[in-house]
Write an enzyme that holds these catalytic residues in place. Structure first.
Site, PDB file in Angstrom:
ATOM      1  N   GLU A 118      -4.462   0.793  31.725  1.00 48.87           N
ATOM      2  CA  GLU A 118      -5.270   1.928  32.156  1.00 48.87           C
ATOM      3  C   GLU A 118      -6.769   1.697  32.008  1.00 48.87           C
ATOM      4  O   GLU A 118      -7.561   2.630  32.112  1.00 48.87           O
ATOM      5  CB  GLU A 118      -4.865   3.186  31.374  1.00 48.87           C
ATOM      6  CG  GLU A 118      -3.405   3.581  31.608  1.00 48.87           C
ATOM      7  CD  GLU A 118      -2.983   4.820  30.841  1.00 48.87           C
ATOM      8  OE1 GLU A 118      -3.823   5.384  30.089  1.00 48.87           O
ATOM      9  OE2 GLU A 118      -1.823   5.244  30.996  1.00 48.87           O
ATOM     10  N   ARG A 171      -8.202   2.550  27.318  1.00 43.74           N
ATOM     11  CA  ARG A 171      -8.849   2.917  28.575  1.00 43.74           C
ATOM     12  C   ARG A 171     -10.217   2.280  28.781  1.00 43.74           C
ATOM     13  O   ARG A 171     -10.915   2.633  29.727  1.00 43.74           O
ATOM     14  CB  ARG A 171      -8.917   4.439  28.697  1.00 43.74           C
ATOM     15  CG  ARG A 171      -7.526   5.053  28.735  1.00 43.74           C
ATOM     16  CD  ARG A 171      -7.481   6.491  29.169  1.00 43.74           C
ATOM     17  NE  ARG A 171      -6.076   6.872  29.264  1.00 43.74           N
ATOM     18  CZ  ARG A 171      -5.459   7.733  28.449  1.00 43.74           C
ATOM     19  NH1 ARG A 171      -6.133   8.315  27.470  1.00 43.74           N
ATOM     20  NH2 ARG A 171      -4.187   8.011  28.608  1.00 43.74           N
ATOM     21  N   THR A 215      -7.088   5.819  22.103  1.00 44.19           N
ATOM     22  CA  THR A 215      -6.806   5.220  23.407  1.00 44.19           C
ATOM     23  C   THR A 215      -8.002   5.287  24.356  1.00 44.19           C
ATOM     24  O   THR A 215      -8.006   4.609  25.382  1.00 44.19           O
ATOM     25  CB  THR A 215      -5.608   5.925  24.069  1.00 44.19           C
ATOM     26  OG1 THR A 215      -5.888   7.326  24.195  1.00 44.19           O
ATOM     27  CG2 THR A 215      -4.343   5.746  23.244  1.00 44.19           C
ATOM     28  N   GLY A 231      -3.462  11.778  19.914  1.00 44.15           N
ATOM     29  CA  GLY A 231      -2.326  12.015  19.037  1.00 44.15           C
ATOM     30  C   GLY A 231      -1.911  13.455  18.870  1.00 44.15           C
ATOM     31  O   GLY A 231      -1.357  13.829  17.837  1.00 44.15           O
ATOM     32  N   THR A 274      -6.633  17.380  20.284  1.00 48.30           N
ATOM     33  CA  THR A 274      -7.175  16.022  20.321  1.00 48.30           C
ATOM     34  C   THR A 274      -7.946  15.760  21.614  1.00 48.30           C
ATOM     35  O   THR A 274      -7.814  16.493  22.596  1.00 48.30           O
ATOM     36  CB  THR A 274      -6.051  14.986  20.145  1.00 48.30           C
ATOM     37  OG1 THR A 274      -4.970  15.318  21.013  1.00 48.30           O
ATOM     38  CG2 THR A 274      -5.552  14.984  18.714  1.00 48.30           C
ATOM     39  N   ASP A 337       1.946  22.763  27.443  1.00 47.72           N
ATOM     40  CA  ASP A 337       1.335  21.433  27.444  1.00 47.72           C
ATOM     41  C   ASP A 337       0.297  21.293  28.559  1.00 47.72           C
ATOM     42  O   ASP A 337       0.118  20.224  29.116  1.00 47.72           O
ATOM     43  CB  ASP A 337       2.397  20.336  27.562  1.00 47.72           C
ATOM     44  CG  ASP A 337       1.862  18.970  27.142  1.00 47.72           C
ATOM     45  OD1 ASP A 337       1.041  18.915  26.214  1.00 47.72           O
ATOM     46  OD2 ASP A 337       2.256  17.960  27.745  1.00 47.72           O
ATOM     47  N   LYS A 364      -4.607  20.418  34.138  1.00 46.82           N
ATOM     48  CA  LYS A 364      -3.181  20.289  34.377  1.00 46.82           C
ATOM     49  C   LYS A 364      -2.621  21.493  35.131  1.00 46.82           C
ATOM     50  O   LYS A 364      -1.531  21.433  35.690  1.00 46.82           O
ATOM     51  CB  LYS A 364      -2.434  20.120  33.052  1.00 46.82           C
ATOM     52  CG  LYS A 364      -2.479  18.718  32.464  1.00 46.82           C
ATOM     53  CD  LYS A 364      -1.513  18.621  31.299  1.00 46.82           C
ATOM     54  CE  LYS A 364      -1.433  17.219  30.742  1.00 46.82           C
ATOM     55  NZ  LYS A 364      -0.473  17.139  29.625  1.00 46.82           N
ATOM     56  N   TRP A 412      -4.659  12.472  32.661  1.00 46.73           N
ATOM     57  CA  TRP A 412      -5.899  11.888  32.143  1.00 46.73           C
ATOM     58  C   TRP A 412      -6.755  11.280  33.247  1.00 46.73           C
ATOM     59  O   TRP A 412      -7.948  11.012  33.051  1.00 46.73           O
ATOM     60  CB  TRP A 412      -5.585  10.815  31.099  1.00 46.73           C
ATOM     61  CG  TRP A 412      -4.838   9.638  31.655  1.00 46.73           C
ATOM     62  CD1 TRP A 412      -3.489   9.471  31.710  1.00 46.73           C
ATOM     63  CD2 TRP A 412      -5.401   8.470  32.264  1.00 46.73           C
ATOM     64  NE1 TRP A 412      -3.170   8.277  32.314  1.00 46.73           N
ATOM     65  CE2 TRP A 412      -4.328   7.647  32.663  1.00 46.73           C
ATOM     66  CE3 TRP A 412      -6.710   8.034  32.508  1.00 46.73           C
ATOM     67  CZ2 TRP A 412      -4.504   6.412  33.296  1.00 46.73           C
ATOM     68  CZ3 TRP A 412      -6.898   6.809  33.140  1.00 46.73           C
ATOM     69  CH2 TRP A 412      -5.800   6.013  33.521  1.00 46.73           C
TER      70      TRP A 412
END
Length: 567
Positions: A118, A171, A215, A231, A274, A337, A364, A412
Site C-alpha cells: 500500500e 503506507r 501503518t 490499532g 486511532t 465501523d 465510509k 483508507w
C-alpha cells in the site's frame, strides 16, 4: 489502449469481509499478545542496510520550504500526499489526455516483499524512497533510481511483537533534514540517512502488546515528524504525536478520546479513535488536520454511552503545541465501523459565492464531508458516491443487512483533488454486509474486544466506484463503476488525467473531466496503492506499487511499476 505482462500469483490468499470481524482480526496477528504488559516491546538495535548500487550523490535533503513550494513545482513528490494539502495533484502535463495511449513501462522493479502493498513512494531529485509490507517479520525502506527502478540501498527492519488488524502493511515514508523516516508495525519511528541508508535514530512510540501498531506514512513539518496510531480494534486510546526531527524525542501528544463529557464511566480509556492515515498541514493557519477511527468496542456501544468524541471525526490541532483547535464528528456513537480513515484534503470551496478555505474527507458512509478549515463547521456533504441501504440501523443479534458495509464507502484509500476541475476523485466500494452484535466482553489489555461481527452477504453486491465530486456543490460530476471494490488511491494531473488501480491488476488512466478510460495496463497483481507523478531530467514518470490487498484478497505481488511516454 490495453497492455499486460505476466506476473506470478500469490501463494496464499485470504478473503476478508466474509468472516466475523473477530476472526478476521486474529488472522492479521503476527505474534501472540502479552496482556497486561507494561514495558515497550520490539527490537531496539535497529535494522540492517544493504547497498546495492552507487552511493547517492544527489541532494536528497528535504526542507519544509521545499514541501510548501510543491504546488508550483512538479519535479518531486516530497510527502505522501505530494503537498501539505494532501491533494495528490501533479502540475506536470507532459503526459496528458491526448498522448497517454503511448504510456509504456520503463521499469518493473521487484522488492522481494510479496504481500499486501500500500506504499506511496516519495521522490527527491531523482531518488525514489518506498516502504514494503512486512514479510517473515521483516519490512524494508528502499531507495531506487526513480528513472530506472534500480535499487541503490535497502534498509531492512526486523519486527518484534506486533498485533495487526488489516494486513502487514506500510503506507510510505517521509523525508527531511537529510533523513528518511518510516514507522514499523511494532511501533518504532526510525530515521535513516537518505544518502547511505544507515540508521540515524529510532524511537518507540507505543506498546504493541496492547494492540498499537503503525501503518501510516509520517509527515514532516518544521522540526517535527508527525505520526498517528493504528490499532482501533483493540481496547486502546488513539493519539497523534510530534517527534523532533533530529533526535526522535517526543515533543507533544494529543489523545483522541475526550474523557470529559462524551463517554460513560472510564470507557474513554480504551475508546479507540486511532489515526490510520497521514495528517495534512495548513501552514498558513498553523493547523494539523486529520481523520480519526472508530470507537472501541466497535459494533457494540452499550459500554461506551455518549457521542464518543473525538472518534469518527475530522480534527484540527495547533501544530506547534498539539492543542485542539476544532473538530467535526461525522458519525456520533458509531456502532457500524463507519470510522473516518481516508486522508483529509485541503482546498478552497464556494459558499454563497464567496471563497472559503475548506477541508474534506471521504467517509465510509459514502458521503464526502466538507468543513470550514477555520472553524470545523460543516459546509456540505456530497451526494452519495456509493449505495446506501438501511444506513444507521442498529445491529442486532440476528443481524441487519446494510450498505455501505464496514469497509465503506471510502476506506483508507486517499482521494485526489484537482484545482483545474475543482473536483475530488474518490475510490469507493459497494459491499452488502450483515451487521450483528453479541454479548459484550470486558476490555482486557492486549486482547481484541469481542462482541461484534460483520460479514459479506453471499451473492450480495460486491463492486466498486471511482467518482468525481464537485467541491463547490457536492454534486457528482461522473461516477465510474468497477467490477470489484476499489481500494488503493487516486492521482490527478494537470494533463487532464486521473490514475488509479484495480484489484484485478489493471492500472487505469481516466479523462479527469468525463471519467472515460483512456489507457490501462495489467500488472498481474492487485494495484491497491496510490500512484504518483514526477520528473527526472525533464521526462515525466508515473509510478505505482502492485502487490494486492489483504482485506479484499486481491492477488499479491512485490513490484513498483514506472511508466513514461515511449520515445
Amino acid at each position: 489502449m490495453t497492455n499486460s505482462i505476466p506476473s506470478s500469483r500469490l501463494a496464499r490468499r485470504l478473503r476478508a469481509g466474509v468472516l466475523p470481524a473477530t476472526v478476521l482480526l486474529c488472522l492479521g496477528m503476527a505474534h501472540t499478545a502479552f496482556a497486561g504488559a507494561t514495558e515497550a516491546a520490539g527490537s531496539e538495535t535497529g535494522g540492517k542496510t544493504e547497498v546495492a548500487g552507487k552511493t547517492i550523490t544527489a541532494n536528497v535533503a528535504v526542507t519544509s520550504g521545499m514541501i510548501e513550494a510543491a504546488p508550483k513545482s512538479g519535479a518531486n513528490w516530497l510527502v505522501t500526499g505530494r503537498d501539505y494539502d494532501n491533494s495528490r495533484f501533479s502540475p506536470l502535463k507532459q503526459i496528458n489526455a491526448g498522448n497517454v495511449a503511448h504510456l509504456t513501462p520503463v521499469a518493473i522493479a521487484q522488492t522481494g516483499f510479496t504481500a499486501s502493498f500500500e506504499t506511496t513512494p516519495i521522490v527527491v531529485n531523482g531518488i525514489m524512497y518506498l516502504t514494503t509490507p512486512m514479510v517473515n517479520d521483516k519490512q524494508a525502506l528502499v531507495a531506487m533510481n526513480a528513472a530506472t527502478g534500480a535499487t541503490l540501498w535497502t534498509y531492512t527492519y526486523t519486527d518484534g511483537t506486533n498485533q495487526i488488524c488489516c494486513g502487514p502493511v506500510n503506507r510510505g515514508a517521509a523525508a527531511a533534514d537529510g533523513n528518511v523516516f518510516m514507522l514499523t508495525l511494532d511501533d518504532k519511528l526510525i530515521a535513516v540517512d537518505a544518502a547511505t541508508g544507515r540508521q540515524a535514530w529510532m524511537s518507540t512510540v507505543a506498546d504493541p502488546r496492547y494492540g498499537y501498531s503503525e501503518t501510516m506514512a509520517p509527515t514532516v513539518y518544521k522540526n517535527m515528524v508527525l505520526i498517528g496510531s493504528a490499532g482501533g480494534e483493540w481496547p486502546i486510546r488513539g493519539f497523534v504525536a510530534a517527534y523532533d526531527v533530529k533526535t526522535g524525542k517526543k515533543i507533544w501528544q494529543f489523545n483522541t478520546t475526550n474523557k470529559e463529557k462524551s463517554w460513560s464511566g472510564d470507557s474513554w480509556k480504551t475508546g479507540g479513535g486511532t489515526v490510520w492515515t497521514t495528517p495534512t498541514v495548513d501552514a498558513k493557519r498553523g493547523l494539523l488536520i486529520f481523520a480519526t477511527g472508530n470507537p472501541n468496542p466497535d459494533l457494540n456501544g452499550a459500554s461506551r454511552l455518549g457521542d464518543n468524541l473525538y472518534t469518527d471525526s475530522i480534527v484540527a490541532l495547533h501544530v506547534d503545541t498539539g492543542k485542539l483547535a476544532w473538530y467535526y464528528q461525522e458519525v456520533k456513537h458509531d456502532v457500524w465501523d463507519y470510522d473516518a480513515v481516508s486522508n483529509v484534503l485541503l482546498f478552497d470551496t464556494k459558499v454563497n459565492g464567496k471563497t472559503v478555505p475548506a477541508a474534506g474527507e471521504a467517509g465510509k458512509t459514502a458521503w464526502f464531508y466538507i468543513v470550514n478549515r477555520e472553524t470545523g463547521k460543516l459546509i456540505r456533504k456530497s451526494e452519495p458516491f456509493d449505495k446506501q441501504k438501511n444506513m444507521f440501523a442498529q445491529p442486532t443479534l440476528a443481524g441487519v443487512q446494510m450498505l455501505p458495509g464496514a469497509n465503506g464507502g471510502a476506506e483508507w484509500s486517499p482521494p485526489a483533488f484537482s484545482p483545474l476541475t475543482h473536483e475530488v476523485y474518490v475510490l469507493g466500494m459497494n459491499q452488502l454486509m450483515t451487521f450483528s452484535n453479541e454479548k459484550d466482553s470486558p476490555a482486557i489489555p492486549g486482547q481484541i474486544r469481542l462482541g461484534s461481527t460483520f460479514k459479506n452477504v453471499p451473492h450480495g453486491v460486491q463492486d466498486g466506484t471511482l467518482t468525481a465530486i464537485n467541491v463547490d456543490s457536492g454534486k457528482i460530476a461522473w461516477n465510474d463503476h468497477m467490477p470489484q471494490p476499489m481500494m488503493g488511491g487516486a492521482l490527478a494531473t494537470a494533463g487532464n488525467l486521473v490514475f488509479t488501480g484495480e484489484g484485478n491488476g489493471w492500472f487505469d488512466a481516466m479523462d479527469a473531466k468525463t471519467g472515460k478510460r483512456l489507457w490501462r495496463f495489467n500488472l498481474g497483481a492487485g494495484v491497491n496503492a496510490p500512484p504518483i507523478a514526477y520528473s527526472v531530467a525533464g521526462r515525466e514518470y508515473i509510478a505505482v506499487a502492485a502487490g494486492g490487498n489483504f482485506q479484499l484478497s486481491y492477488p499479491y505481488g512485490d513490484t513498483v511499476a514506472i511508466f513514461a511516454l515511449s520515445k
